[in-house]
Design a protein around this motif. Structure first.
Motif, PDB file in Angstrom:
ATOM      1  N   ASN A   1     -13.474  21.872  30.159  1.00 15.16           N
ATOM      2  CA  ASN A   1     -13.879  22.612  28.968  1.00 15.16           C
ATOM      3  C   ASN A   1     -14.646  23.850  29.414  1.00 15.16           C
ATOM      4  O   ASN A   1     -14.452  24.308  30.550  1.00 15.16           O
ATOM      5  N   ASP A   2     -15.517  24.360  28.582  1.00 12.51           N
ATOM      6  CA  ASP A   2     -16.161  25.666  28.785  1.00 12.51           C
ATOM      7  C   ASP A   2     -17.482  25.484  29.536  1.00 12.51           C
ATOM      8  O   ASP A   2     -18.215  24.537  29.284  1.00 12.51           O
ATOM      9  N   ASP A   3     -17.764  26.407  30.462  1.00  5.76           N
ATOM     10  CA  ASP A   3     -19.049  26.375  31.176  1.00  5.76           C
ATOM     11  C   ASP A   3     -20.083  27.164  30.377  1.00  5.76           C
ATOM     12  O   ASP A   3     -20.447  28.275  30.727  1.00  5.76           O
ATOM     13  N   GLU A   4     -20.524  26.539  29.280  1.00  4.72           N
ATOM     14  CA  GLU A   4     -21.463  27.223  28.385  1.00  4.72           C
ATOM     15  C   GLU A   4     -22.529  26.218  27.966  1.00  4.72           C
ATOM     16  O   GLU A   4     -22.202  25.177  27.391  1.00  4.72           O
ATOM     17  N   ARG A   5     -23.761  26.537  28.261  1.00  2.00           N
ATOM     18  CA  ARG A   5     -24.885  25.618  28.080  1.00  2.00           C
ATOM     19  C   ARG A   5     -25.033  25.114  26.639  1.00  2.00           C
ATOM     20  O   ARG A   5     -25.350  23.947  26.400  1.00  2.00           O
ATOM     21  N   GLY A   6     -24.813  26.020  25.687  1.00  6.43           N
ATOM     22  CA  GLY A   6     -24.915  25.634  24.277  1.00  6.43           C
ATOM     23  C   GLY A   6     -23.880  24.572  23.923  1.00  6.43           C
ATOM     24  O   GLY A   6     -24.177  23.597  23.212  1.00  6.43           O
ATOM     25  N   LEU A   7     -22.669  24.736  24.444  1.00  4.17           N
ATOM     26  CA  LEU A   7     -21.608  23.759  24.168  1.00  4.17           C
ATOM     27  C   LEU A   7     -21.954  22.394  24.760  1.00  4.17           C
ATOM     28  O   LEU A   7     -21.687  21.353  24.129  1.00  4.17           O
ATOM     29  N   HIS A   8     -22.565  22.391  25.924  1.00  2.00           N
ATOM     30  CA  HIS A   8     -22.939  21.110  26.535  1.00  2.00           C
ATOM     31  C   HIS A   8     -24.009  20.414  25.694  1.00  2.00           C
ATOM     32  O   HIS A   8     -23.993  19.192  25.528  1.00  2.00           O
ATOM     33  N   HIS A   9     -24.928  21.194  25.146  1.00  2.00           N
ATOM     34  CA  HIS A   9     -25.883  20.650  24.181  1.00  2.00           C
ATOM     35  C   HIS A   9     -25.143  20.044  22.988  1.00  2.00           C
ATOM     36  O   HIS A   9     -25.458  18.928  22.537  1.00  2.00           O
ATOM     37  N   ASP A  10     -24.134  20.759  22.480  1.00  2.00           N
ATOM     38  CA  ASP A  10     -23.377  20.272  21.318  1.00  2.00           C
ATOM     39  C   ASP A  10     -22.623  18.984  21.651  1.00  2.00           C
ATOM     40  O   ASP A  10     -22.562  18.067  20.826  1.00  2.00           O
ATOM     41  N   PHE A  11     -22.025  18.923  22.843  1.00  2.00           N
ATOM     42  CA  PHE A  11     -21.352  17.685  23.264  1.00  2.00           C
ATOM     43  C   PHE A  11     -22.347  16.521  23.280  1.00  2.00           C
ATOM     44  O   PHE A  11     -22.044  15.421  22.822  1.00  2.00           O
ATOM     45  N   THR A  12     -23.525  16.769  23.835  1.00  2.00           N
ATOM     46  CA  THR A  12     -24.544  15.718  23.924  1.00  2.00           C
ATOM     47  C   THR A  12     -24.948  15.222  22.534  1.00  2.00           C
ATOM     48  O   THR A  12     -25.007  14.006  22.289  1.00  2.00           O
ATOM     49  N   GLN A  13     -25.202  16.155  21.625  1.00  4.97           N
ATOM     50  CA  GLN A  13     -25.578  15.789  20.253  1.00  4.97           C
ATOM     51  C   GLN A  13     -24.468  15.001  19.567  1.00  4.97           C
ATOM     52  O   GLN A  13     -24.713  13.998  18.891  1.00  4.97           O
ATOM     53  N   PHE A  14     -23.249  15.508  19.737  1.00  2.00           N
ATOM     54  CA  PHE A  14     -22.071  14.875  19.125  1.00  2.00           C
ATOM     55  C   PHE A  14     -21.917  13.429  19.611  1.00  2.00           C
ATOM     56  O   PHE A  14     -21.733  12.495  18.816  1.00  2.00           O
ATOM     57  N   LEU A  15     -22.021  13.239  20.922  1.00  3.31           N
ATOM     58  CA  LEU A  15     -21.819  11.909  21.507  1.00  3.31           C
ATOM     59  C   LEU A  15     -22.956  10.963  21.153  1.00  3.31           C
ATOM     60  O   LEU A  15     -22.749   9.769  20.941  1.00  3.31           O
ATOM     61  N   GLU A  16     -24.163  11.507  21.092  1.00  2.00           N
ATOM     62  CA  GLU A  16     -25.321  10.669  20.773  1.00  2.00           C
ATOM     63  C   GLU A  16     -25.262  10.190  19.325  1.00  2.00           C
ATOM     64  O   GLU A  16     -25.640   9.056  19.014  1.00  2.00           O
ATOM     65  N   LYS A  17     -24.761  11.048  18.442  1.00  2.00           N
ATOM     66  CA  LYS A  17     -24.585  10.648  17.040  1.00  2.00           C
ATOM     67  C   LYS A  17     -23.468   9.597  16.926  1.00  2.00           C
ATOM     68  O   LYS A  17     -23.579   8.631  16.165  1.00  2.00           O
ATOM     69  N   LEU A  18     -22.415   9.787  17.699  1.00  2.00           N
ATOM     70  CA  LEU A  18     -21.241   8.911  17.644  1.00  2.00           C
ATOM     71  C   LEU A  18     -21.556   7.515  18.200  1.00  2.00           C
ATOM     72  O   LEU A  18     -21.147   6.508  17.629  1.00  2.00           O
ATOM     73  N   ALA A  19     -22.267   7.472  19.330  1.00  2.00           N
ATOM     74  CA  ALA A  19     -22.578   6.204  20.001  1.00  2.00           C
ATOM     75  C   ALA A  19     -24.000   6.297  20.545  1.00  2.00           C
ATOM     76  O   ALA A  19     -24.215   6.557  21.732  1.00  2.00           O
TER      77      ALA A  19
END
Lengths: 139, 139, 139
Positions: free
Chosen positions: C53-71
């Motif tokens: 995926n993209d090497d962008e710090r904001g997106l990695h934050h978004d992935f973390t938030q998304f996954l933490e909400k999911l599981a």
């Protein structure tokens, strides 16, 4: 060992779209002359997917609803990626859930598929020209 | 280059089930005689998965709960795919989240695995005969 | 046919982390001498991912938030896997959503990438030494 490479280009009129690309992958396989091996099909863009599922319009609606609920496009300000000026953080997440690539076996010169398998390009941030890579390796 | 092809058949007694197929894939690898290469293992049906994770009963319960919350089977009328007379739209979505396939490295005649990796067939619409494809490419 | 095998080792200081490993995979490709073929990159541990995926710090934050909400990690007692004494059931689920592996085409001695594709190690249960496998097959 033979290898063959083919790019497929897409520009969808909607942000989200699913396009059956099975025929185009089969064309690339025929052009390769490979009879036994592996066929990799991957999105070359990080807000799009290649996946295998059913060619049924209702299911594509269900995928869209499911993904939109999971990672909604709006409000765009909920995503830190969008602080960069982009508005497609949700597209990167949707692509991750649906997958980047498929690897398909090649047997006797054909894609070795079960009865309902079809290859799709999944677009989650369309309205621009984007590519899929087909790479065939075998003999 | 050598290639080897093997189908594995399953018929589960429940709608959702996880079956450890590592031994069957290892059998196919031995039969292939391949020492170095790649092993593709994929579901041939679009409401089933092949994935690698832990062989632990509690985790499989957690996967089931997670997937059922994400894409509930009931009410079946919430999915447009089910307007076709099917009731398995949720199974197609669950399979997409868990993945269709794994590609495993073959090194020195073995599946090149980390300490806990095991290959599973994930069934999300069982009670019928369905297949997994093992395709081995190497030398 | 040539094959090449390389292990990459990681020990993150946080439970969740994303590390760009593209350069290390390119190093392995150069060492292999392979010009045409396929490159498999997979997590050897079942609570970690390899994805593109993209090497962008904001997106990695978004992935973390998304996954933490999911599981969500907490409360750990919500997962049956954690009855075994582990506290990482959520990590197994997060890895499953993000994927175990990527397969990348090799063309003219390079990873055959679109404009923004970068390979990441995704850690969901860090603070211990864990491995990624790079397996290159081609000629």
């Amino acid at each position: 060992m033979k290898t063959h490479r083919k790019e497929l280009w897409f520009e969808t009129s909607t942000r989200i779209a699913f396009i059956n690309i099975t025929g185009q992958v089969e064309d690339a396989l025929r052009a390769s002359g490979v009879r036994e091996g592996l066929c990799l099909v991957n999105a070359m863009h990080i807000s799009a997917s290649v996946f295998i599922n059913d060619d049924e319009r209702g299911l594509h609606h269900d995928f869209t609803q499911f993904l939109e609920k999971l990672a909604p496009h709006e409000p765009t300000a909920q995503y830190r990626h969008n602080d960069t000026g982009e508005d497609n953080a949700d597209s990167h997440i949707k692509r991750q859930v649906m997958g980047r690539e498929v690897v398909v076996a090649i047997t006797a010169g054909k894609l070795d598929f079960g009865p309902w398998e079809q290859i799709f390009y999944g677009e989650f941030d369309g309205r621009r020209r984007k590519r899929v890579l087909v790479k065939i390796v075998g003999e």
